[in-house]
Write an enzyme that holds these catalytic residues in place. Structure first.
Site, PDB file in Angstrom:
ATOM      1  N   ASN A   1       0.708  -1.139   0.075  1.00 12.98           N
ATOM      2  CA  ASN A   1      -0.008  -0.004   0.110  1.00 12.98           C
ATOM      3  C   ASN A   1       1.000   1.301   0.014  1.00 12.98           C
ATOM      4  O   ASN A   1       2.002   0.920  -0.009  1.00 12.98           O
ATOM      5  CB  ASN A   1      -0.834   0.118   1.090  1.00 12.98           C
ATOM      6  CG  ASN A   1      -0.237  -0.247   2.583  1.00 12.98           C
ATOM      7  OD1 ASN A   1       0.880   0.343   2.783  1.00 12.98           O
ATOM      8  ND2 ASN A   1      -0.960  -0.925   3.526  1.00 12.98           N
ATOM      9  N   GLN A   2       0.092   2.463  -0.049  1.00  8.83           N
ATOM     10  CA  GLN A   2       1.067   3.482   0.089  1.00  8.83           C
ATOM     11  C   GLN A   2       2.011   3.756   1.263  1.00  8.83           C
ATOM     12  O   GLN A   2       3.383   4.044   0.858  1.00  8.83           O
ATOM     13  CB  GLN A   2       0.282   4.773  -0.001  1.00  8.83           C
ATOM     14  CG  GLN A   2       0.973   6.141  -0.075  1.00  8.83           C
ATOM     15  CD  GLN A   2       0.410   7.509   0.075  1.00  8.83           C
ATOM     16  OE1 GLN A   2      -0.884   7.490  -0.492  1.00  8.83           O
ATOM     17  NE2 GLN A   2       0.848   8.444   0.496  1.00  8.83           N
ATOM     18  N   PHE A   3       1.680   3.389   2.251  1.00  8.51           N
ATOM     19  CA  PHE A   3       2.695   3.550   3.476  1.00  8.51           C
ATOM     20  C   PHE A   3       3.758   2.649   3.468  1.00  8.51           C
ATOM     21  O   PHE A   3       4.747   2.869   3.813  1.00  8.51           O
ATOM     22  CB  PHE A   3       1.832   3.100   4.920  1.00  8.51           C
ATOM     23  CG  PHE A   3       2.484   3.117   5.950  1.00  8.51           C
ATOM     24  CD1 PHE A   3       3.080   4.416   6.585  1.00  8.51           C
ATOM     25  CD2 PHE A   3       2.579   2.243   6.789  1.00  8.51           C
ATOM     26  CE1 PHE A   3       3.988   4.284   7.607  1.00  8.51           C
ATOM     27  CE2 PHE A   3       3.339   1.985   8.075  1.00  8.51           C
ATOM     28  CZ  PHE A   3       4.122   3.563   8.329  1.00  8.51           C
TER      29      PHE A   3
ATOM     30  N   VAL B   1     -15.520   1.217  -0.013  1.00  4.76           N
ATOM     31  CA  VAL B   1     -16.460   0.561   0.699  1.00  4.76           C
ATOM     32  C   VAL B   1     -16.427   1.044   1.963  1.00  4.76           C
ATOM     33  O   VAL B   1     -15.358   0.739   2.836  1.00  4.76           O
ATOM     34  CB  VAL B   1     -16.365  -0.819   0.422  1.00  4.76           C
ATOM     35  CG1 VAL B   1     -17.610  -1.538   1.020  1.00  4.76           C
ATOM     36  CG2 VAL B   1     -16.283  -1.142  -1.016  1.00  4.76           C
TER      37      VAL B   1
ATOM     38  N   ALA C   1     -16.250   0.213   5.250  1.00  5.30           N
ATOM     39  CA  ALA C   1     -16.180  -0.978   6.329  1.00  5.30           C
ATOM     40  C   ALA C   1     -14.725  -1.508   6.533  1.00  5.30           C
ATOM     41  O   ALA C   1     -13.935  -1.154   5.453  1.00  5.30           O
ATOM     42  CB  ALA C   1     -17.075  -2.231   5.914  1.00  5.30           C
TER      43      ALA C   1
ATOM     44  N   GLY D   1      -6.014  -7.739   1.341  1.00  3.68           N
ATOM     45  CA  GLY D   1      -4.661  -7.582   0.526  1.00  3.68           C
ATOM     46  C   GLY D   1      -4.303  -8.991   0.211  1.00  3.68           C
ATOM     47  O   GLY D   1      -3.680  -9.223  -1.155  1.00  3.68           O
ATOM     48  N   ASP D   2      -4.625 -10.161   0.747  1.00  5.37           N
ATOM     49  CA  ASP D   2      -4.290 -11.441   0.601  1.00  5.37           C
ATOM     50  C   ASP D   2      -5.195 -11.712  -0.682  1.00  5.37           C
ATOM     51  O   ASP D   2      -4.568 -12.649  -1.530  1.00  5.37           O
ATOM     52  CB  ASP D   2      -4.807 -12.481   1.637  1.00  5.37           C
ATOM     53  CG  ASP D   2      -4.228 -12.089   2.863  1.00  5.37           C
ATOM     54  OD1 ASP D   2      -3.104 -11.438   3.173  1.00  5.37           O
ATOM     55  OD2 ASP D   2      -4.824 -12.102   3.761  1.00  5.37           O
TER      56      ASP D   2
END
Length: 314
Positions: free
Chosen positions: A152-154, A228, A230, A236-237
């Site tokens: 992800n970005q982080f 979304v 929630a 990710g998996d």
């Protein structure tokens, strides 16, 4: 649409008795898309750790090595893909690298798909949810042997030591990641401003390949998908598994591979939230058990996703 010849994936991820994270989120989609999946369960828990309670066992690096040795003794350690996700232990991660390197000696075309799970941003603030000492292992050992990474970005910022504030900076970070090893980089989510508005999430992809004449070619794409509302676990998996499958089926078309992956993802999330809300009842917030990904119910969408998210070529 099965792969022409048997295509085998070694997936080293978590296992839960109930629910869908790690190998439970990755195996079914890969199998449905025609892959043979051999799973090593890095942990065996009753359920994911987002629940109030969880119990179970953790596989250590010696035990991982032992399982691999068993495969090797029977001469069945031939793989086309290796897939890894969430890991908490540096020695376990180092052992994964050793195994990947050995498998690449067996098969120089082996593709290692790695989701370098380290942390995420909440309300703009990034924080790590694995021990800090995993970062140097990912950066210096894992990413250099990976072929496809899905931070992800982080996580992309952690791996490169660079902050991403604009799309231009994101592309520079992806180039830095390419330079570290992987020829495909997908930043799965970011807090960049989407042209469609604040209710959309931006993902970016970059595929760099070396042509026969030695010149490098880079294909870059951007995708905007609806947020979304929630907190899901296992997304990710599922994403990394489907990206593995679709890049296999469309090896030189990151655009199509990402459109199919992200669209299938949307179908699963929409089905999950709809079902979770129905179970929770009017006005109640769905709980962890109700928010488990509806992967089985989404079999058709996983096999043949209706393209509802298009990618823009940059």
């Amino acid at each position: 649409m099965e792969p022409e010849r048997e295509c085998r994936v070694l997936s080293i991820q978590s296992h839960v008795v109930r629910g869908y994270v790690g190998n439970k989120a990755a195996t079914f989609p890969l199998q449905v898309l025609g892959f043979e999946v051999d799973t090593v369960n890095s942990v065996q828990f009753s359920n994911h750790t987002g629940y109030a309670h969880w119990k179970g066992q953790v596989l250590n690096s010696d035990e991982l090595h032992e399982l691999y040795e068993g495969l090797k003794l029977n001469n069945v350690n031939q793989y086309d893909y290796v897939l890894t996700g969430y890991t908490r232990d540096t020695s376990f991660l180092a052992m994964v690298v050793d195994i990947v390197q050995e498998l690449k000696q067996q098969n120089s075309n082996l593709v290692y798909v790695c989701d370098p799970v380290m942390g995420d941003k909440w309300n703009g603030e990034g924080s790590m949810y694995v021990p800090k000492d995993l970062l140097p292992v990912y950066r210096d050992k894992v990413v250099p042997v990976a072929d496809i990474i899905t931070p992800n970005q982080f996580e992309a910022e952690l791996l490169t030591g660079r902050k991403i504030r604009t799309e231009k900076e994101a592309l520079e970070v992806m180039d830095m990641l390419h330079a570290m090893g992987p020829e495909t980089v997908v930043i799965t989510s970011s807090d960049l401003q989407a042209s469609l508005g604040n209710n959309y999430l931006i993902a970016l992809g970059s595929h760099r390949k070396t042509k026969a004449d030695g010149t490098k070619m880079t294909q870059r794409i951007r995708m905007e998908s609806p947020k979304v509302d929630a907190v899901f676990v296992g997304t990710g998996d599922l994403f990394a598994a489907m990206l593995l499958a679709w890049t296999h089926k469309h090896p030189n078309n990151l655009k199509v591979a990402c459109e199919k992956t992200v669209s299938a993802m949307q179908h699963v999330l929409q089905r999950t939230i709809k079902s979770a809300k129905a179970q929770a009842g009017e006005g109640n917030k769905p709980n962890s058990a109700q928010l488990e990904l509806r992967i089985i119910q989404s079999k058709k969408d996983i096999e043949n996703p209706d393209i509802i998210v298009k990618a823009t070529v940059l």
